[in-house]
Design an enzyme around this catalytic site. Structure first.
Site, PDB file in Angstrom:
ATOM      1  N   ASP A 101       0.641  -0.829   0.221  1.00 49.88           N
ATOM      2  CA  ASP A 101      -0.056   0.189  -0.500  1.00 49.88           C
ATOM      3  C   ASP A 101       1.162   1.452   0.713  1.00 49.88           C
ATOM      4  O   ASP A 101       2.278   1.373   0.277  1.00 49.88           O
ATOM      5  CB  ASP A 101      -0.777   0.072   1.210  1.00 49.88           C
ATOM      6  N   TYR A 119     -13.274   7.873 -13.585  1.00 51.53           N
ATOM      7  CA  TYR A 119     -13.240   6.523 -12.430  1.00 51.53           C
ATOM      8  C   TYR A 119     -13.796   5.702 -13.708  1.00 51.53           C
ATOM      9  O   TYR A 119     -13.044   4.549 -13.537  1.00 51.53           O
ATOM     10  CB  TYR A 119     -13.913   6.438 -11.576  1.00 51.53           C
ATOM     11  N   ASN A 123      -5.019  -4.525  -7.061  1.00 54.01           N
ATOM     12  CA  ASN A 123      -6.654  -3.479  -6.744  1.00 54.01           C
ATOM     13  C   ASN A 123      -6.232  -1.702  -6.149  1.00 54.01           C
ATOM     14  O   ASN A 123      -7.277  -1.139  -5.892  1.00 54.01           O
ATOM     15  CB  ASN A 123      -6.820  -4.491  -5.117  1.00 54.01           C
ATOM     16  N   LYS A 174     -11.362   2.662 -14.581  1.00 49.27           N
ATOM     17  CA  LYS A 174     -11.996   0.997 -14.843  1.00 49.27           C
ATOM     18  C   LYS A 174     -12.567   0.538 -16.273  1.00 49.27           C
ATOM     19  O   LYS A 174     -12.109  -0.506 -16.249  1.00 49.27           O
ATOM     20  CB  LYS A 174     -13.232   1.118 -14.207  1.00 49.27           C
ATOM     21  N   VAL A 186       2.001   3.345  -7.046  1.00 48.56           N
ATOM     22  CA  VAL A 186       2.089   2.365  -8.015  1.00 48.56           C
ATOM     23  C   VAL A 186       2.228   3.271  -8.966  1.00 48.56           C
ATOM     24  O   VAL A 186       1.973   2.950 -10.920  1.00 48.56           O
ATOM     25  CB  VAL A 186       0.633   1.293  -7.988  1.00 48.56           C
TER      26      VAL A 186
END
Length: 261
Positions: free
Chosen positions: A49, A169, A104, A173, A78
């Site tokens: 994380d 978003y 994730n 996705k 990331v």
């Protein structure tokens, strides 16, 4: 509303496997999935994380609960290629090779397109889509020579659905879904499976802090069961996709919702 079912007992789906998972500290799908992986017999877990304290606390909690497994933690953003590479290298070294990568990490927000800045758009895309790409690219370089492995990406129903104030978003996705399908065809040549789960609304602590309760309840009411998913219900789908039970699934995006508009 149909209430959630009892917590499903483990069946050893990941017995002997090692797992690397991003954005797994604190509440939500990530931590629920990390816990589920260990319950399902994973021999080792690298939990990552971008929040140092939460990452270490999460890893310590899992190590106490599953003393038979190796549990490691490493901070990683990331959006930074150097940190991604360092994470993958550390996981490979400490776990003796990574069998499963679970992507994730993601970032949301609410903003109308007309009011959205380039910075807001790019930040969501960089974490959610490009971060998934970076992790996948780095992990494939390790998995391909071994000729095995599984990657599971966390997508969203907003990759299919339309919702106001979610253009950035939803675009990210939808990109994750496309990345899953295309990279899966390339990876299949090396015996590696890449698939994704597409959750609907999932109630957890972070979501309740970031969205009005009235909106959450309204969205939940649209679902077939009249409720949002429990984080562990999505974790179950992720673990299935990571397991050998999904051996013939390639480039699939599994819906974990009723898919109603």
């Amino acid at each position: 509303m149909v209430p959630p079912p009892p917590y499903v007992p483990a069946h050893g789906l990941l017995a002997g496997k090692s797992v690397l998972i991003t954005a797994a500290a604190g509440a939500g799908i990530g931590f629920a999935t990390a816990k589920r992986c260990l319950e399902e017999g994973a021999r080792g877990l690298m939990l990552s994380d971008m929040h140092p304290r939460r990452t270490e606390e999460a890893a310590q909690a899992l190590a106490r609960a599953f003393p038979q497994a190796q549990v490691y933690a490493q901070v990683c953003n990331v959006t930074q290629e150097t940190e991604v590479q360092a994470l993958v290298d550390a996981a490979e070294a400490q776990l003796g090779g990574v069998d499963v990568l679970i992507n994730n990490a993601g970032l949301g927000g609410s903003r109308r397109v007309v009011d959205m800045s380039d910075e807001e758009w790019l930040k969501v895309i960089d974490v959610t889509l490009t971060g998934t790409f970076r992790m996948t690219r780095a992990m494939l370089k390790k998995m391909q020579p071994r000729g095995r492995g599984a990657i599971v990406n966390n997508a969203s129903v907003l990759g299919w659905r339309a919702q106001k104030e979610q253009a950035h978003y939803a675009a990210a996705k939808a990109g994750v879904m496309a990345l899953t399908r295309c990279s899966a065809l390339e990876a299949a040549e090396y015996g590696i499976r890449i698939n994704a789960v597409s959750p609907s609304i999932v109630f957890h602590e972070h979501l309740r802090k970031s969205a009005p309760e009235s909106l959450l309840q309204e969205l939940a009411s649209r679902e077939a069961f009249g409720r949002g998913a429990e984080a562990w219900e999505i974790a179950n789908v992720i673990v299935f996709l990571a397991s050998d039970y999904a051996s013939y699934l390639v480039g699939e995006v599994i819906s974990a919702s009723s898919q109603r508009a």
